[in-house]
Design a protein around this motif. Structure first.
Motif, PDB file in Angstrom:
ATOM      1  N   GLY A 282      -2.974 -11.329  -4.817  1.00  9.90           N
ATOM      2  CA  GLY A 282      -1.608 -10.864  -4.633  1.00  9.90           C
ATOM      3  C   GLY A 282      -0.592 -11.971  -4.793  1.00  9.90           C
TER       4      GLY A 282
ATOM      5  N   LYS B  27       3.698 -12.978  -3.384  1.00  6.25           N
ATOM      6  CA  LYS B  27       4.990 -12.685  -2.780  1.00  6.25           C
ATOM      7  C   LYS B  27       6.084 -13.158  -3.730  1.00  6.25           C
ATOM      8  CE  LYS B  27       4.258 -12.854   2.251  1.00  6.25           C
ATOM      9  NZ  LYS B  27       4.549 -13.636   3.487  1.00  6.25           N
ATOM     10  N   TRP B  28       7.168 -12.380  -3.796  1.00  8.89           N
ATOM     11  CA  TRP B  28       8.282 -12.691  -4.681  1.00  8.89           C
ATOM     12  C   TRP B  28       9.581 -12.631  -3.875  1.00  8.89           C
ATOM     13  CZ3 TRP B  28       6.243 -13.138  -9.717  1.00  8.89           C
ATOM     14  CH2 TRP B  28       4.984 -12.556  -9.899  1.00  8.89           C
TER      15      TRP B  28
ATOM     16  N   PHE C 168       9.252  -9.232  -1.827  1.00 10.73           N
ATOM     17  CA  PHE C 168       8.349  -8.181  -2.301  1.00 10.73           C
ATOM     18  C   PHE C 168       6.931  -8.734  -2.360  1.00 10.73           C
ATOM     19  CE2 PHE C 168      12.365  -6.611  -4.176  1.00 10.73           C
ATOM     20  CZ  PHE C 168      12.390  -5.369  -3.562  1.00 10.73           C
TER      21      PHE C 168
ATOM     22  N   THR D  32       3.066  -7.844  -3.820  1.00 13.94           N
ATOM     23  CA  THR D  32       2.225  -7.021  -4.688  1.00 13.94           C
ATOM     24  C   THR D  32       0.780  -7.489  -4.543  1.00 13.94           C
ATOM     25  OG1 THR D  32       2.663  -8.512  -6.558  1.00 13.94           O
ATOM     26  CG2 THR D  32       4.052  -6.559  -6.356  1.00 13.94           C
ATOM     27  N   GLU D  33      -0.152  -6.536  -4.477  1.00 16.09           N
ATOM     28  CA  GLU D  33      -1.565  -6.862  -4.297  1.00 16.09           C
ATOM     29  C   GLU D  33      -2.445  -5.947  -5.150  1.00 16.09           C
ATOM     30  OE1 GLU D  33      -2.280  -8.630   0.084  1.00 16.09           O
ATOM     31  OE2 GLU D  33      -1.781  -6.495   0.057  1.00 16.09           O
ATOM     32  N   LEU D  34      -3.612  -6.464  -5.529  1.00 14.51           N
ATOM     33  CA  LEU D  34      -4.576  -5.693  -6.301  1.00 14.51           C
ATOM     34  C   LEU D  34      -5.973  -6.006  -5.772  1.00 14.51           C
ATOM     35  CD1 LEU D  34      -4.896  -3.751  -8.731  1.00 14.51           C
ATOM     36  CD2 LEU D  34      -5.314  -5.786 -10.141  1.00 14.51           C
TER      37      LEU D  34
ATOM     38  N   ALA E 294      -4.112  -0.719  -6.006  1.00 15.80           N
ATOM     39  CA  ALA E 294      -2.846  -1.427  -6.158  1.00 15.80           C
ATOM     40  C   ALA E 294      -1.945  -1.110  -4.971  1.00 15.80           C
ATOM     41  CB  ALA E 294      -2.159  -1.017  -7.453  1.00 15.80           C
TER      42      ALA E 294
ATOM     43  N   ALA F 282       2.036  -2.279  -3.006  1.00 17.79           N
ATOM     44  CA  ALA F 282       3.310  -3.002  -3.056  1.00 17.79           C
ATOM     45  C   ALA F 282       4.065  -2.746  -1.762  1.00 17.79           C
ATOM     46  CB  ALA F 282       4.139  -2.561  -4.261  1.00 17.79           C
ATOM     47  N   ARG F 283       4.770  -3.774  -1.295  1.00 17.73           N
ATOM     48  CA  ARG F 283       5.573  -3.645  -0.073  1.00 17.73           C
ATOM     49  C   ARG F 283       6.909  -4.350  -0.256  1.00 17.73           C
ATOM     50  NH1 ARG F 283       2.123  -4.624   5.507  1.00 17.73           N
ATOM     51  NH2 ARG F 283       0.073  -3.924   4.778  1.00 17.73           N
TER      52      ARG F 283
ATOM     53  N   GLY G  60       5.798   0.194   2.434  1.00 17.46           N
ATOM     54  CA  GLY G  60       4.848  -0.004   1.345  1.00 17.46           C
ATOM     55  C   GLY G  60       4.166   1.262   0.870  1.00 17.46           C
TER      56      GLY G  60
ATOM     57  N   SER H 222       0.325   2.327  -1.423  1.00 17.33           N
ATOM     58  CA  SER H 222      -0.898   1.866  -2.082  1.00 17.33           C
ATOM     59  C   SER H 222      -1.598   3.067  -2.697  1.00 17.33           C
ATOM     60  CB  SER H 222      -1.827   1.169  -1.090  1.00 17.33           C
ATOM     61  OG  SER H 222      -2.251   2.058  -0.075  1.00 17.33           O
TER      62      SER H 222
END
Length: 269
Positions: free
Chosen positions: A122, A124-125, A139, A141-143, A160, A162-163, A181, A183
């Motif tokens: 994942g 963080k942005w 934000f 994002t993870e996979l 997948a 996202a939060r 979030g 998923s």
């Protein structure tokens, strides 16, 4: 309809955090304990808006004991590696380990799955204009990848998630943080229709110079939601080292009680 509502809320949170962060000079906040001290993403459901600077590493590890109202108890451990990257980005690797359960005394019963769970990658942005501002939006994002753990715990399709992560600092040491979030397993349109929503709200702060607390409420599901609460205490002997203990309880749905503990370490400070 729920997906549209979620996306609208995420965009609103991102825009609000961007505006709030612009009104604060981050240089006046860099030495605040809320920023300077380590803020791990464990042990609750809430992921913090804290992001590592380029070249920093943070390791977070813990174990959790789950006691359902009926059925056997389970224990699993979590390991998370966070690496600060350039352009306000943080890279992450997460993997869980599910401990083996005692074999059933009923003849012919297959042993419960155990071992390493699939690996999650994942990032963080930063969505706010400045890092470590008093109000911040990030934000995540993870996979989760198939064929990266024990065969008995393998998943058929990648998961997948996202939060949107939002925080508001109160004074120099307290903070309110929330997550919103979604998923889903797989990437087809049909998979979106059975995806799961998650929302959390947490308060954390100090009890004394080196001791602190956190408390959160959360909900997850789709259509019908399961709600729960988690609370914990932490001890921070150094700004970059924290140990914690927690307890949680389901408020709706199947009865579940949890107890956990762990540590987090950041290098360099």
């Amino acid at each position: 309809m729920r997906t549209t509502t979620l996306l609208t809320a995420v965009l609103f949170l991102g825009a609000s955090g961007h505006t709030l962060a612009q009104t604060t000079d981050p240089t006046e906040n860099e030495d605040a304990p809320f920023v300077r001290n380590i803020r791990p993403d464990r042990p609750g459901q809430t992921v913090t808006t804290s992001m590592l600077r380029p070249g920093q590493f943070q390791v977070e590890a813990g174990t959790l004991r789950r006691l359902p109202g009926s059925g056997p108890a389970t224990s699993y451990s979590t390991g998370l590696l966070r690496v600060g990257f350039w352009n306000h980005m943080e890279l992450r690797l997460t993997q869980n380990y599910l401990a083996a359960q005692p074999r059933s005394v009923v003849e012919g019963t297959a042993p419960a799955p155990f071992g390493m769970a699939p690996l999650t990658v994942g990032a963080k942005w930063l969505a706010s204009s400045e890092q470590d501002a008093r109000s911040q939006v990030v934000f995540l994002t993870e996979l989760t990848l198939p064929n990266t753990g024990d065969r008995s715990l393998n998943i058929d399709k990648p998961v997948a998630a996202a939060r949107a992560l939002v925080s508001q600092q109160i004074g120099k040491r307290y903070g309110i943080e929330g997550n919103l979030g979604f998923s889903q397993s797989g990437f087809k349109a049909a998979d979106t229709k059975v995806g799961q929503f998650l929302y959390t709200l947490a308060l954390n702060g100090p009890i004394s110079k080196n001791f602190g607390f956190f408390a959160e409420g959360y909900g997850s599901g789709r259509g019908t939601y399961t709600h729960g609460a988690t609370a914990g205490l932490n001890w921070r002997p150094l700004p970059g080292l924290r140990l914690d203990v927690t307890a949680g309880r389901s408020l709706t749905g199947p009865s579940l009680t949890t107890f956990g503990g762990g540590l987090s370490m950041r290098l360099p400070r």
